[in-house]
Design an enzyme around this catalytic site. Structure first.
Site, short mmCIF file in Angstrom:
data_model
loop_
_atom_site.label_atom_id
_atom_site.label_comp_id
_atom_site.label_asym_id
_atom_site.label_seq_id
_atom_site.Cartn_x
_atom_site.Cartn_y
_atom_site.Cartn_z
N GLY A 49 -9.50 10.44 -1.01
CA GLY A 49 -10.54 11.38 -1.39
C GLY A 49 -11.81 10.76 -1.94
O GLY A 49 -12.68 11.48 -2.44
N LYS B 49 0.86 -1.20 0.00
CA LYS B 49 0.00 0.00 0.00
C LYS B 49 0.89 1.24 0.00
O LYS B 49 1.81 1.35 0.82
CB LYS B 49 -0.88 -0.03 1.25
CG LYS B 49 -1.76 1.19 1.47
CD LYS B 49 -2.75 0.95 2.60
CE LYS B 49 -3.65 2.14 2.88
NZ LYS B 49 -3.00 3.18 3.67
N HIS C 20 -1.40 7.69 1.16
CA HIS C 20 -1.71 7.63 2.60
C HIS C 20 -2.67 8.77 2.98
O HIS C 20 -2.57 9.35 4.06
CB HIS C 20 -0.42 7.71 3.42
CG HIS C 20 -0.43 6.90 4.68
ND1 HIS C 20 0.19 5.68 4.80
CD2 HIS C 20 -0.98 7.15 5.90
CE1 HIS C 20 0.03 5.23 6.04
NE2 HIS C 20 -0.68 6.10 6.72
N ARG D 228 -11.12 8.47 6.02
CA ARG D 228 -11.67 9.43 6.99
C ARG D 228 -13.19 9.36 7.18
O ARG D 228 -13.65 9.38 8.33
CB ARG D 228 -11.25 10.85 6.58
CG ARG D 228 -9.74 11.08 6.72
CD ARG D 228 -9.35 12.43 6.14
NE ARG D 228 -7.94 12.73 6.24
CZ ARG D 228 -7.05 12.43 5.28
NH1 ARG D 228 -7.42 11.83 4.18
NH2 ARG D 228 -5.78 12.78 5.44
N ARG E 83 -15.34 9.71 -1.70
CA ARG E 83 -16.38 10.11 -0.75
C ARG E 83 -17.77 9.63 -1.15
O ARG E 83 -18.64 9.51 -0.29
CB ARG E 83 -16.42 11.65 -0.64
CG ARG E 83 -15.09 12.27 -0.21
CD ARG E 83 -14.80 11.93 1.25
NE ARG E 83 -13.52 12.43 1.71
CZ ARG E 83 -12.43 11.66 1.85
NH1 ARG E 83 -12.46 10.38 1.55
NH2 ARG E 83 -11.31 12.16 2.29
N ARG F 148 -0.94 12.08 4.00
CA ARG F 148 -0.43 12.27 5.36
C ARG F 148 1.07 12.10 5.50
O ARG F 148 1.64 12.41 6.55
CB ARG F 148 -1.16 11.31 6.32
CG ARG F 148 -2.62 11.66 6.45
CD ARG F 148 -3.38 10.65 7.22
NE ARG F 148 -3.01 10.55 8.62
CZ ARG F 148 -3.37 11.38 9.57
NH1 ARG F 148 -4.12 12.42 9.26
NH2 ARG F 148 -3.00 11.18 10.82
C1 LIG Z 1 -6.23 9.26 11.05
C2 LIG Z 1 -5.67 8.35 10.01
C3 LIG Z 1 -5.00 7.18 10.41
C4 LIG Z 1 -4.46 6.32 9.45
N1 LIG Z 1 -3.79 5.17 9.85
C5 LIG Z 1 -3.27 4.34 8.91
C6 LIG Z 1 -2.60 3.13 9.28
O1 LIG Z 1 -2.42 2.80 10.44
N2 LIG Z 1 -2.13 2.32 8.29
C7 LIG Z 1 -2.29 2.64 6.96
O2 LIG Z 1 -1.86 1.88 6.09
N3 LIG Z 1 -2.92 3.77 6.59
C8 LIG Z 1 -3.42 4.61 7.52
N4 LIG Z 1 -4.07 5.75 7.12
C9 LIG Z 1 -4.29 6.01 5.67
C10 LIG Z 1 -5.59 5.35 5.21
O3 LIG Z 1 -5.51 3.97 5.26
C11 LIG Z 1 -5.94 5.74 3.77
O4 LIG Z 1 -4.84 5.47 2.92
C12 LIG Z 1 -6.36 7.21 3.60
O5 LIG Z 1 -6.97 7.71 4.75
C13 LIG Z 1 -7.30 7.30 2.40
O6 LIG Z 1 -7.70 8.60 2.16
P1 LIG Z 1 -9.13 9.21 2.66
O7 LIG Z 1 -9.03 9.32 4.14
O8 LIG Z 1 -9.13 10.52 1.97
O9 LIG Z 1 -10.23 8.27 2.23
C14 LIG Z 1 -4.59 6.62 8.07
C15 LIG Z 1 -5.29 7.79 7.69
C16 LIG Z 1 -5.82 8.64 8.64
C17 LIG Z 1 -6.57 9.87 8.18
#
Ligand SMILES: Cc1cc2nc3c(=O)[nH]c(=O)nc-3n(C[C@H](O)[C@H](O)[C@H](O)COP(=O)(O)O)c2cc1C
Length: 338
Positions: free
Chosen positions: A269, A212, A236, A291, A271, A239
């Site tokens: 993104g 991923k 991610h 999210r 939604r 992030r």
């Molecule tokens: C608060 C938060 C915590 C996350 N924790 C992880 C995690 O532990 N492992 C991981 O692979 N991705 C993590 N992600 C990324 C999500 O799996 C995902 O790739 C991303 O949130 C997708 O975008 P979206 O939130 O716009 O749908 C995290 C994202 C957020 C916002």
């Protein structure tokens, strides 16, 4: 239940960590990591939304598509919708601690089981985060996929063993966590993985491996050649690195390079149902949503997560009728706005 009510309750319960915006687009929370935002200027999160917005569909109604089929399969497992729960951790640092890791993982896994889709769990610096997801998979018997951070090869192999024992259907590594400073500061190794290391992981685990955080055709090729069975095209949720491209912009070239060799998922993104249909048209087998599922959990628990899955899958169903798409093998062609 109503999505506006869920958002409002989430806003209250997330105590300033999330504003429960009408559209979750990364603008109000830009730079809030830890928190729910995108890192730095927030550009990568916002770009995910903008990239999806640039793709357009053609409205078509002179056809015979009346009851489209939104079911699909992933790694040989049948699912009722091409919409999965993304791995999410750090409930305290990112969302204020109203829910524990275990609360969240359990309600998300139960909701995924009830709606007939795949639950993914994550891993981070707190040692209880990975086990919380594992326990949720074990107790609910959901189609579950835990993700490890890109730790040492030995640690990853051990985490895959635990996943297999819990009944997971596959195992992932979020390779884009390679530079995560909160892991490094807490004395835990994370780092990039060479082709040789990925091959070693594949050789020593019993579950299909998913990588991923793939954003280029070249790295997608490496994943496929090293024996990974699937990738998640992802930054991610914006992030980990500021100023990346949006995932909807890189997906078509990645699909061209490795479609047919490896299964492709995407997130960032997504939604609504039309966002799902667009990502599928751009080459993904299914999408992950992050999210909004966390927001639903804070605004009404398991039922609100189920409500959200139902809302997005209904929107997908409707979008398929209105684009003349009878099933997910016949997705519509998209057009980029000039
Ligand atoms: C608060 C938060 C915590 C996350 N924790 C992880 C995690 O532990 N492992 C991981 O692979 N991705 C993590 N992600 C990324 C999500 O799996 C995902 O790739 C991303 O949130 C997708 O975008 P979206 O939130 O716009 O749908 C995290 C994202 C957020 C916002």
């Amino acid at each position: 239940m109503d999505w506006n009510e869920i958002r409002e309750k989430a806003r209250q319960n997330m105590k300033g960590y999330c504003r429960g915006c009408k559209r979750c687009d990364g603008v109000a929370c830009a730079g809030e990591v830890p928190g729910m935002g995108g890192t730095g200027t927030g550009n990568s999160f916002i770009e995910n939304i903008k990239a999806l917005d640039r793709w357009k569909v053609k409205l078509k109604t002179l056809h015979d598509v009346l009851k489209p089929d939104i079911s699909t399969s992933f790694l040989g497992y049948k699912v009722k919708m091409p919409i999965f729960a993304a791995p999410m951790t750090g409930l305290k640092g990112n969302a204020g601690g109203y829910l524990s890791e275990r609360d969240y993982d359990t309600m998300a896994a139960e909701a995924c089981k009830n709606v007939g889709t795949i639950f993914m769990s994550g891993d981070a610096n707190d040692k209880d985060m990975y086990p919380a997801g594992i326990d949720a998979i074990k107790t609910t018997s959901v189609l579950g996929i835990p993700f490890s951070k890109p730790r040492t090869v030995d640690e990853i192999i051990e985490k895959a063993r635990i996943a297999k024992e819990a009944g997971a259907i596959a195992f992932g590594v979020d390779v884009d966590g390679a530079g995560l400073i909160m892991m490094i500061r807490s004395g835990q190794f994370v780092g990039p993985k060479s082709r040789k290391e990925i091959e070693e992981i594949v050789k020593n685990i019993e579950l299909p491996l998913i990588l991923k955080g793939i954003m280029t055709p070249e790295e997608a090729e490496i994943a496929a050649e090293s024996g990974a069975k699937a990738i998640v095209v992802s930054n991610h949720g914006g992030r980990v690195l500021d100023f990346t491209e949006g995932t909807a912009d890189v997906l078509p070239d990645i699909a061209k390079a490795v479609g047919g060799k490896i299964e492709i998922l995407v997130d960032g993104g997504v939604r609504t149902g039309i966002d799902v249909l667009k990502m599928l048209s751009l080459g993904a087998k299914a999408v992950l949503i992050g999210r909004p599922i966390m927001i639903a959990a804070h605004g009404g628990g398991r039922e609100a997560i189920e409500f959200y899955f139902k809302k997005v899958s209904d929107e997908l169903y409707q979008a398929m009728i209105l684009t003349g798409c009878k099933d997910l093998k016949n997705v519509p062609e998209l057009y980029k706005a000039s």
